[in-house]
Scaffold this motif. Sequence first.
Motif, PDB file in Angstrom:
ATOM      1  N   TRP A 182      39.346  14.020 124.883  1.00  0.00           N
ATOM      2  CA  TRP A 182      39.170  15.003 123.814  1.00  0.00           C
ATOM      3  C   TRP A 182      38.167  16.049 124.268  1.00  0.00           C
ATOM      4  N   PRO A 183      38.573  17.332 124.299  1.00  0.00           N
ATOM      5  CA  PRO A 183      39.897  17.861 123.946  1.00  0.00           C
ATOM      6  C   PRO A 183      41.018  17.232 124.783  1.00  0.00           C
ATOM      7  N   LEU A 184      42.244  17.272 124.199  1.00  0.00           N
ATOM      8  CA  LEU A 184      43.407  16.662 124.814  1.00  0.00           C
ATOM      9  C   LEU A 184      44.275  17.738 125.459  1.00  0.00           C
ATOM     10  N   LYS A 185      44.625  17.521 126.710  1.00  0.00           N
ATOM     11  CA  LYS A 185      45.525  18.442 127.395  1.00  0.00           C
ATOM     12  C   LYS A 185      46.931  17.847 127.363  1.00  0.00           C
ATOM     13  N   ARG A 186      47.886  18.642 126.833  1.00  0.00           N
ATOM     14  CA  ARG A 186      49.237  18.136 126.681  1.00  0.00           C
ATOM     15  C   ARG A 186      50.249  19.260 126.913  1.00  0.00           C
ATOM     16  N   ALA A 187      51.108  19.067 127.897  1.00  0.00           N
ATOM     17  CA  ALA A 187      52.189  20.022 128.186  1.00  0.00           C
ATOM     18  C   ALA A 187      51.667  21.454 128.320  1.00  0.00           C
ATOM     19  N   GLY A 188      50.568  21.607 129.055  1.00  0.00           N
ATOM     20  CA  GLY A 188      50.013  22.931 129.282  1.00  0.00           C
ATOM     21  C   GLY A 188      49.228  23.497 128.120  1.00  0.00           C
ATOM     22  N   GLN A 189      49.041  22.706 127.074  1.00  0.00           N
ATOM     23  CA  GLN A 189      48.309  23.151 125.894  1.00  0.00           C
ATOM     24  C   GLN A 189      47.040  22.325 125.733  1.00  0.00           C
ATOM     25  N   VAL A 190      45.985  22.969 125.281  1.00  0.00           N
ATOM     26  CA  VAL A 190      44.736  22.261 125.010  1.00  0.00           C
ATOM     27  C   VAL A 190      44.614  22.048 123.501  1.00  0.00           C
ATOM     28  N   LEU A 191      44.548  20.790 123.102  1.00  0.00           N
ATOM     29  CA  LEU A 191      44.365  20.447 121.693  1.00  0.00           C
ATOM     30  C   LEU A 191      42.886  20.155 121.463  1.00  0.00           C
ATOM     31  N   ASP A 192      42.247  20.979 120.655  1.00  0.00           N
ATOM     32  CA  ASP A 192      40.818  20.863 120.421  1.00  0.00           C
ATOM     33  C   ASP A 192      40.503  21.149 118.956  1.00  0.00           C
ATOM     34  N   ARG A 193      39.249  21.437 118.671  1.00  0.00           N
ATOM     35  CA  ARG A 193      38.838  21.685 117.289  1.00  0.00           C
ATOM     36  C   ARG A 193      39.581  22.869 116.679  1.00  0.00           C
ATOM     37  N   ASP A 194      39.750  23.928 117.450  1.00  0.00           N
ATOM     38  CA  ASP A 194      40.479  25.096 116.948  1.00  0.00           C
ATOM     39  C   ASP A 194      41.932  24.763 116.662  1.00  0.00           C
ATOM     40  N   TRP A 195      42.513  23.938 117.519  1.00  0.00           N
ATOM     41  CA  TRP A 195      43.898  23.501 117.282  1.00  0.00           C
ATOM     42  C   TRP A 195      43.994  22.697 115.993  1.00  0.00           C
ATOM     43  N   LEU A 196      43.044  21.787 115.777  1.00  0.00           N
ATOM     44  CA  LEU A 196      43.031  21.006 114.535  1.00  0.00           C
ATOM     45  C   LEU A 196      42.972  21.922 113.313  1.00  0.00           C
ATOM     46  N   ARG A 197      42.115  22.938 113.396  1.00  0.00           N
ATOM     47  CA  ARG A 197      41.976  23.863 112.268  1.00  0.00           C
ATOM     48  C   ARG A 197      43.298  24.571 111.959  1.00  0.00           C
ATOM     49  N   LYS A 198      43.914  25.087 112.987  1.00  0.00           N
ATOM     50  CA  LYS A 198      45.134  25.865 112.781  1.00  0.00           C
ATOM     51  C   LYS A 198      46.315  24.990 112.363  1.00  0.00           C
ATOM     52  N   ASP A 199      46.431  23.805 112.986  1.00  0.00           N
ATOM     53  CA  ASP A 199      47.615  22.970 112.772  1.00  0.00           C
ATOM     54  C   ASP A 199      47.490  22.047 111.571  1.00  0.00           C
ATOM     55  N   ARG A 200      46.280  21.546 111.317  1.00  0.00           N
ATOM     56  CA  ARG A 200      46.124  20.515 110.289  1.00  0.00           C
ATOM     57  C   ARG A 200      45.322  20.960 109.075  1.00  0.00           C
ATOM     58  N   ILE A 201      44.471  21.957 109.231  1.00  0.00           N
ATOM     59  CA  ILE A 201      43.611  22.365 108.122  1.00  0.00           C
ATOM     60  C   ILE A 201      44.180  23.574 107.387  1.00  0.00           C
ATOM     61  N   ASP A 202      44.532  24.610 108.127  1.00  0.00           N
ATOM     62  CA  ASP A 202      44.959  25.857 107.492  1.00  0.00           C
ATOM     63  C   ASP A 202      46.159  25.709 106.557  1.00  0.00           C
ATOM     64  N   PRO A 203      47.198  24.936 106.897  1.00  0.00           N
ATOM     65  CA  PRO A 203      48.310  24.781 105.950  1.00  0.00           C
ATOM     66  C   PRO A 203      47.884  24.157 104.630  1.00  0.00           C
ATOM     67  N   TRP A 204      46.950  23.235 104.682  1.00  0.00           N
ATOM     68  CA  TRP A 204      46.475  22.582 103.465  1.00  0.00           C
ATOM     69  C   TRP A 204      45.507  23.471 102.693  1.00  0.00           C
ATOM     70  N   LYS A 205      44.809  24.350 103.391  1.00  0.00           N
ATOM     71  CA  LYS A 205      43.953  25.308 102.689  1.00  0.00           C
ATOM     72  C   LYS A 205      44.787  26.243 101.812  1.00  0.00           C
ATOM     73  N   LYS A 206      45.990  26.550 102.252  1.00  0.00           N
ATOM     74  CA  LYS A 206      46.879  27.383 101.443  1.00  0.00           C
ATOM     75  C   LYS A 206      47.241  26.672 100.142  1.00  0.00           C
ATOM     76  N   LEU A 207      47.414  25.366 100.228  1.00  0.00           N
ATOM     77  CA  LEU A 207      47.661  24.588  99.006  1.00  0.00           C
ATOM     78  C   LEU A 207      46.424  24.565  98.125  1.00  0.00           C
ATOM     79  N   ALA A 208      45.260  24.342  98.739  1.00  0.00           N
ATOM     80  CA  ALA A 208      44.010  24.307  97.981  1.00  0.00           C
ATOM     81  C   ALA A 208      43.758  25.635  97.276  1.00  0.00           C
TER      82      ALA A 208
END
Length: 288
Positions: A182-208
């Motif tokens: 962590w951060p996790l490197k996968r298929a040429g992509q770096v999954l890190d805190r910013d990735w978590l925000r965009k992929d897992r937090i932001d969609p739910w913030k729209k609901l909130a």
Amino acid sequence: WGFDFVRLPMDYRCWTDKSDPYKLDEKTLGEIDQAVALGRKHRVHVNLNLHRAPGYTVARPPEKMNLWKDEEAQKQFDFQWAQFARRYKGIPSEQLSFDLVNEPARVDAPTYAKVVRRVVAAIRQEDADRLIVADGRQWGREPVFELADLGIAQSTRGYDPMPISHYQASWVGGQSWPEPTWPLKRAGQVLDRDWLRKDRIDPWKKLAAKGVGVHVGEWGAFNKTPHDVVLRWMRDCLGLWKEAGWGWALWNFRGSFGILDSGRGDVAYEDFRGHKLDRKMLELLRQF
């Protein structure tokens, strides 16, 4: 330690008669009463969840009926929650809430919303004031905007990315995954805190933003993920949820994902009343 929320994953078969699904065992229900009473006594909010409901579960074996399609399954589902609503009417929602069904998956949003609206109506007929939570779709990962006007909360999950949280977990095929970082490197992509925000937090913030309360109903990492990797990932998750103002429930308190008796091979455990305490994980959680 400061924990103030407990989610009880329940299996309706434990108190439901095998030959008559509308006949319930008071002795077993009394054990749930005891858990609710202990929560009230110790100021721990109790969240009742049907981990297995009539017609749906993520566990094995699968249910014979289909909650999303079968009228009888929906009738039994309504019955189960209506009796809990009646049973606990008068207990403030600050102390008790209902989480309808664990991690609905492979069901489209309109169908899921229809089932949820029906059971919420059954609950509110018995207790109009009960706090109700619906898990997001696709194992709790996706917000359900079709329920935004219903006056209930929604529960997300904190298991992403899965190669971190479920490394070596046999039930998801994690034995074949490479050891994560962590951060996790996968298929040429770096999954890190910013990735978590965009992929897992932001969609739910729209609901909130539509006035829906959001809660992280489950999260944690299996005991085969390196401990230092887990702690770095946890810190990022916790920081993001704190920024968003969301509460969370660790899966689990005691066990292979938890702070007690987790069975990790790379942790110097501290003895705590006969149990093995992961002090580093506990202290990290307490910071948030």
